[in-house]
Motif scaffolding. Structure first.
Motif, PDB file in Angstrom:
ATOM      1  N   MET A 137       0.836  -1.188   0.000  1.00  0.00           N
ATOM      2  CA  MET A 137       0.000   0.000   0.000  1.00  0.00           C
ATOM      3  C   MET A 137       0.878   1.247   0.000  1.00  0.00           C
ATOM      4  N   LYS A 138       0.420   2.266  -0.679  1.00  0.00           N
ATOM      5  CA  LYS A 138       1.108   3.549  -0.725  1.00  0.00           C
ATOM      6  C   LYS A 138       0.196   4.599  -0.106  1.00  0.00           C
ATOM      7  N   LEU A 139       0.535   5.006   1.106  1.00  0.00           N
ATOM      8  CA  LEU A 139      -0.304   5.952   1.842  1.00  0.00           C
ATOM      9  C   LEU A 139       0.395   7.299   1.930  1.00  0.00           C
ATOM     10  N   SER A 140      -0.378   8.361   1.788  1.00  0.00           N
ATOM     11  CA  SER A 140       0.188   9.704   1.835  1.00  0.00           C
ATOM     12  C   SER A 140       0.607  10.083   3.254  1.00  0.00           C
ATOM     13  N   ASP A 141       1.477  11.081   3.365  1.00  0.00           N
ATOM     14  CA  ASP A 141       1.899  11.574   4.680  1.00  0.00           C
ATOM     15  C   ASP A 141       0.739  12.279   5.362  1.00  0.00           C
ATOM     16  N   MET A 142       0.576  12.022   6.643  1.00  0.00           N
ATOM     17  CA  MET A 142      -0.463  12.698   7.418  1.00  0.00           C
ATOM     18  C   MET A 142       0.155  13.864   8.189  1.00  0.00           C
ATOM     19  N   LYS A 143      -0.637  14.909   8.367  1.00  0.00           N
ATOM     20  CA  LYS A 143      -0.177  16.070   9.126  1.00  0.00           C
ATOM     21  C   LYS A 143      -1.213  16.466  10.170  1.00  0.00           C
ATOM     22  N   GLY A 144      -0.724  17.059  11.234  1.00  0.00           N
ATOM     23  CA  GLY A 144      -1.594  17.577  12.276  1.00  0.00           C
ATOM     24  C   GLY A 144      -0.888  18.707  13.000  1.00  0.00           C
ATOM     25  N   LYS A 145      -1.618  19.487  13.786  1.00  0.00           N
ATOM     26  CA  LYS A 145      -1.036  20.615  14.502  1.00  0.00           C
ATOM     27  C   LYS A 145      -1.321  20.511  15.999  1.00  0.00           C
ATOM     28  N   LEU A 146      -0.364  20.963  16.766  1.00  0.00           N
ATOM     29  CA  LEU A 146      -0.489  20.949  18.229  1.00  0.00           C
ATOM     30  C   LEU A 146      -0.094  22.313  18.764  1.00  0.00           C
ATOM     31  N   LYS A 147      -0.981  22.924  19.552  1.00  0.00           N
ATOM     32  CA  LYS A 147      -0.653  24.182  20.208  1.00  0.00           C
ATOM     33  C   LYS A 147      -0.084  23.858  21.588  1.00  0.00           C
ATOM     34  N   LEU A 148       1.130  24.309  21.831  1.00  0.00           N
ATOM     35  CA  LEU A 148       1.834  23.972  23.067  1.00  0.00           C
ATOM     36  C   LEU A 148       1.345  24.848  24.211  1.00  0.00           C
ATOM     37  N   THR A 149       1.058  24.219  25.334  1.00  0.00           N
ATOM     38  CA  THR A 149       0.422  24.933  26.441  1.00  0.00           C
ATOM     39  C   THR A 149       1.217  24.897  27.745  1.00  0.00           C
ATOM     40  N   ALA A 150       2.257  24.069  27.804  1.00  0.00           N
ATOM     41  CA  ALA A 150       2.994  23.958  29.061  1.00  0.00           C
ATOM     42  C   ALA A 150       4.464  23.660  28.783  1.00  0.00           C
ATOM     43  N   PRO A 151       5.366  24.203  29.621  1.00  0.00           N
ATOM     44  CA  PRO A 151       6.796  23.920  29.430  1.00  0.00           C
ATOM     45  C   PRO A 151       7.125  22.488  29.857  1.00  0.00           C
ATOM     46  N   GLY A 152       8.187  21.962  29.265  1.00  0.00           N
ATOM     47  CA  GLY A 152       8.611  20.601  29.574  1.00  0.00           C
ATOM     48  C   GLY A 152       8.753  19.795  28.299  1.00  0.00           C
ATOM     49  N   GLU A 153       8.810  18.488  28.434  1.00  0.00           N
ATOM     50  CA  GLU A 153       8.947  17.612  27.275  1.00  0.00           C
ATOM     51  C   GLU A 153       7.586  17.037  26.874  1.00  0.00           C
ATOM     52  N   VAL A 154       7.243  17.224  25.620  1.00  0.00           N
ATOM     53  CA  VAL A 154       6.008  16.647  25.066  1.00  0.00           C
ATOM     54  C   VAL A 154       6.412  15.461  24.199  1.00  0.00           C
ATOM     55  N   LYS A 155       5.968  14.280  24.589  1.00  0.00           N
ATOM     56  CA  LYS A 155       6.357  13.049  23.907  1.00  0.00           C
ATOM     57  C   LYS A 155       5.243  12.630  22.949  1.00  0.00           C
ATOM     58  N   LEU A 156       5.619  12.266  21.723  1.00  0.00           N
ATOM     59  CA  LEU A 156       4.666  11.943  20.665  1.00  0.00           C
ATOM     60  C   LEU A 156       4.761  10.471  20.290  1.00  0.00           C
ATOM     61  N   THR A 157       3.600   9.801  20.262  1.00  0.00           N
ATOM     62  CA  THR A 157       3.550   8.368  19.977  1.00  0.00           C
ATOM     63  C   THR A 157       2.416   8.086  18.989  1.00  0.00           C
ATOM     64  N   PRO A 158       2.691   7.376  17.889  1.00  0.00           N
ATOM     65  CA  PRO A 158       1.613   7.034  16.941  1.00  0.00           C
ATOM     66  C   PRO A 158       0.637   6.046  17.558  1.00  0.00           C
ATOM     67  N   ASP A 159      -0.620   6.176  17.154  1.00  0.00           N
ATOM     68  CA  ASP A 159      -1.672   5.304  17.691  1.00  0.00           C
ATOM     69  C   ASP A 159      -2.485   4.726  16.523  1.00  0.00           C
ATOM     70  N   ALA A 160      -3.787   4.650  16.665  1.00  0.00           N
ATOM     71  CA  ALA A 160      -4.640   4.026  15.648  1.00  0.00           C
ATOM     72  C   ALA A 160      -4.735   4.892  14.402  1.00  0.00           C
ATOM     73  N   TYR A 161      -5.019   4.231  13.275  1.00  0.00           N
ATOM     74  CA  TYR A 161      -5.260   4.966  12.039  1.00  0.00           C
ATOM     75  C   TYR A 161      -6.329   4.259  11.216  1.00  0.00           C
ATOM     76  N   ASN A 162      -6.862   4.985  10.249  1.00  0.00           N
ATOM     77  CA  ASN A 162      -7.955   4.497   9.412  1.00  0.00           C
ATOM     78  C   ASN A 162      -7.585   4.694   7.949  1.00  0.00           C
ATOM     79  N   ILE A 163      -7.944   3.721   7.114  1.00  0.00           N
ATOM     80  CA  ILE A 163      -7.695   3.813   5.679  1.00  0.00           C
ATOM     81  C   ILE A 163      -9.037   3.884   4.959  1.00  0.00           C
TER      82      ILE A 163
END
Length: 452
Positions: A137-163
Motif C-alpha cells: 500500500m502507498k499511503l500519503s503523509d499525514m499532518k496535524g497541529k499541536l498548540k503547546l500549552t505547558a513547558p517541559g517535554e512533550v512526547k509523541l507516539t503514533p496510535d490508531a489509524y484508518n484507511i
C-alpha cells in the motif's frame, strides 16, 4: 633609495551567498526561533486491522512502520506542525482489484504525553499512485497541529489509524496497535508565556454504521389458478401453464432455486425464490423473471449504473435450449440504508418446438465493478409451462433472443449472497458488499438471514 608607498585602505571583501546564509542563520539563533530544528524518528509496532463489517473477513495482523517528524524545540504558545510518514502499512493491497490513483486517504491519531497530554488528529491527502493488487500500500503523509500549552517535554507516539478508499465505493479499514508503542519524537517546550490551547488540525476517523435489515421484495402477480407438472431435469411438481386459446398473460409459479455460485472469494450456495411470467406476442412470448424477497438494505453508498444482472432461462419439455433475459443497471445512486431491489429480468422467447414447453430459472450472472459472479441451479425447478408453436430460428437446442431490459451496463462484480435454511438470495446486486481491506476490494457474502 625607494620612496615609501602610500597606504591604501583595504577594500571590503564581497560576502558570498553562503556567508549571508550562515550569517542569517546565526542571527536566527541569536534572535531566538520559536520552533527548533525538525527531528524525525521511526518506530514499528504490531498492528491489527479490522476490515469493514460487511466483508466478513477476519482481522489482519501486520506491522506498521511510521516516521514522525516534529520540532526538537519550541516554546509555550507555539502551534507546531507534526508529520506522520508511513514507511510501511500493516497490509498489502489484496490480490483482488487494482486501485486507481488518488483513491486512498489515511487519517489517524497521534498521542501526546508528558508536559502536555492529548490526542492529535492527523490526516493525509487523497493522493496515491496506482496500486496494483498484491502489492504494498502507498499511503500519503499525514499532518496535524499541536498548540503547546505547558513547558517541559512533550512526547509523541503514533496510535490508531484508518484507511479510506472511495472507489468503487467508500469503505474504511480500522488499524490499531496490538502492543505498547514506543515514543517517536519529543518536543522540548520552553516557557514562552503563550495562551493555553489544544490540538488542532486534521479530521477524526469516522467509521460508518452499516445497516443490514432486509426489506420486502418487489411486488408480483399471484400464480395462475391452473398449474401443471413439469419434470424436466428436476423435482418440481408444478408450474403456471398457458399458451392455448385466447389467453395472453401467463403467471408462473414461485419456485425455490438452489444456486451454486462461483464468486471472487470462492464457492457459495444460496437458495432464492424466483418466478417466471410471460405475455404472448404473436407466436413469441415476452418473459419477465422476478426475484421475490431477495433484496436488502444497502450497507454503503452505491453509484448508479454499477450492477447488471442477467439470466439464461432453461427450456424443457417440447423445446430445448435457453432464453437470455437481463435487467437494467441501477438508474440512481443508492444511499446507505436504502433498500436494494432486484430489477425484473426481461427477454423474448421464440419457441423452437411445438407442444408443452417448460421454463425454469437457469444460470444467473451478476456483473458489478469489474468482477463477475455466476450462479448455477443445483437442480431445475419449473416455474412456467407454455403451449408453444415452432418458429423459424427458434430456441430448440440453442439460445433464443436477447434481453430487452434498458439501462447502460458497466463492468461489474458481485453481489453478496448468503443463505440460512434456504433463505433468499438476499444480496443479489449488492455492490456495497464490496469491502476494502487497506484499499483492496474483496467481494464478500453477508451472513444469511430469514426473509420477512
Amino acid at each position: 633609495m625607494s620612496k615609501p608607498r602610500r597606504a591604501v585602505p583595504a577594500r571590503p571583501r564581497r560576502t558570498s551567498a553562503a556567508g549571508v546564509a550562515l550569517m542569517l542563520g546565526g542571527a536566527g539563533v541569536l534572535l531566538g526561533v520559536s520552533a527548533g530544528t525538525a527531528q524525525a524518528a521511526e518506530v514499528a509496532y504490531a498492528t491489527e486491522c479490522i476490515p469493514p463489517a460487511i466483508s466478513g473477513l477476519p482481522p489482519v495482523q501486520g506491522t506498521t512502520k511510521v516516521e514522525i517528524t516534529a520540532p526538537a524545540e519550541a516554546k509555550v504558545g507555539d502551534e507546531v506542525e507534526i508529520v506522520w510518514k508511513f514507511v510501511q502499512a500493516a497490509s498489502k493491497n489484496p490480490n483482488i482489484l487494482d486501485l486507481e490513483a488518488n483513491t486512498v486517504q489515511p487519517t489517524g491519531t497521534l498521542k501526546a504525553a508528558g508536559a502536555q497530554t492529548g490526542d492529535i488528529a492527523m490526516q493525509g491527502p487523497r493522493e496515491n499512485p496506482p496500486i496494483p493488487k498484491n502489492t504494498d500500500m502507498k499511503l500519503s503523509d499525514m499532518k496535524g497541529k499541536l498548540k503547546l500549552t505547558a513547558p517541559g517535554e512533550v512526547k509523541l507516539t503514533p496510535d490508531a489509524y484508518n484507511i479510506n478508499v472511495n472507489k468503487p465505493i467508500s469503505t474504511d479499514t480500522k488499524c490499531a496497535p496490538k502492543e505498547t508503542v514506543k515514543q517517536a519524537a519529543t518536543i522540548k517546550v520552553t516557557d514562552g508565556g503563550g495562551n493555553s490551547g489544544g490540538t488542532t488540525g486534521g479530521l477524526p476517523t469516522v467509521i460508518p454504521t452499516l445497516p443490514t435489515s432486509v426489506p420486502t421484495g418487489s411486488s408480483s402477480p399471484t400464480p395462475s389458478e391452473s398449474e401443471t407438472g413439469g419434470d424436466d431435469g428436476g423435482t418440481s411438481t408444478g408450474g403456471g401453464t398457458g399458451g392455448g386459446g385466447g389467453q395472453t398473460d401467463f403467471t408462473g409459479k414461485e419456485v425455490q432455486v438452489p444456486y451454486e455460485c462461483k464468486t471472487p472469494i470462492g464457492d457459495k450456495n444460496a437458495t432464492s425464490p424466483v418466478q417466471i411470467n410471460a405475455r404472448k406476442s404473436g407466436e413469441n412470448f415476452d418473459l419477465t423473471v422476478k426475484f421475490k424477497k431477495s433484496v436488502m438494505d444497502s450497507p454503503a453508498d452505491i453509484p448508479k449504473d454499477s450492477v447488471k444482472p442477467s439470466m439464461e432461462v432453461a427450456l424443457g419439455g417440447a423445446d430445448k435450449g435457453t432464453v437470455h433475459v437481463e435487467g437494467p443497471t441501477n438508474s440512481e445512486d443508492i444511499k446507505s440504508g436504502e433498500p436494494i431491489e432486484i430489477p425484473d429480468l426481461t427477454g423474448t422467447y421464440k419457441p423452437g418446438a411445438s407442444g408443452e414447453s417448460t421454463l425454469s430459472p437457469g444460470v444467473l450472472t451478476i456483473e458489478a465493478l469489474g468482477t463477475t459472479t455466476t450462479c448455477t441451479p443445483a437442480k431445475s425447478e419449473v416455474s412456467l409451462t407454455l403451449d408453444t408453436t415452432e418458429q423459424a430460428s427458434g430456441a430448440s437446442g440453442g439460445g433464443s433472443a436477447g434481453g430487452s431490459a434498458g439501462g447502460s451496463s458497466t463492468n461489474g462484480g458481485l453481489a453478496a449472497t448468503g443463505a440460512e435454511d434456504h433463505a433468499a438470495l438476499k444480496a443479489l446486486g449488492l455492490v456495497a458488499g464490496t469491502a476494502l481491506l487497506l484499499g483492496g476490494a474483496v467481494f464478500t457474502f453477508m451472513p444469511g438471514r430469514r426473509t420477512r
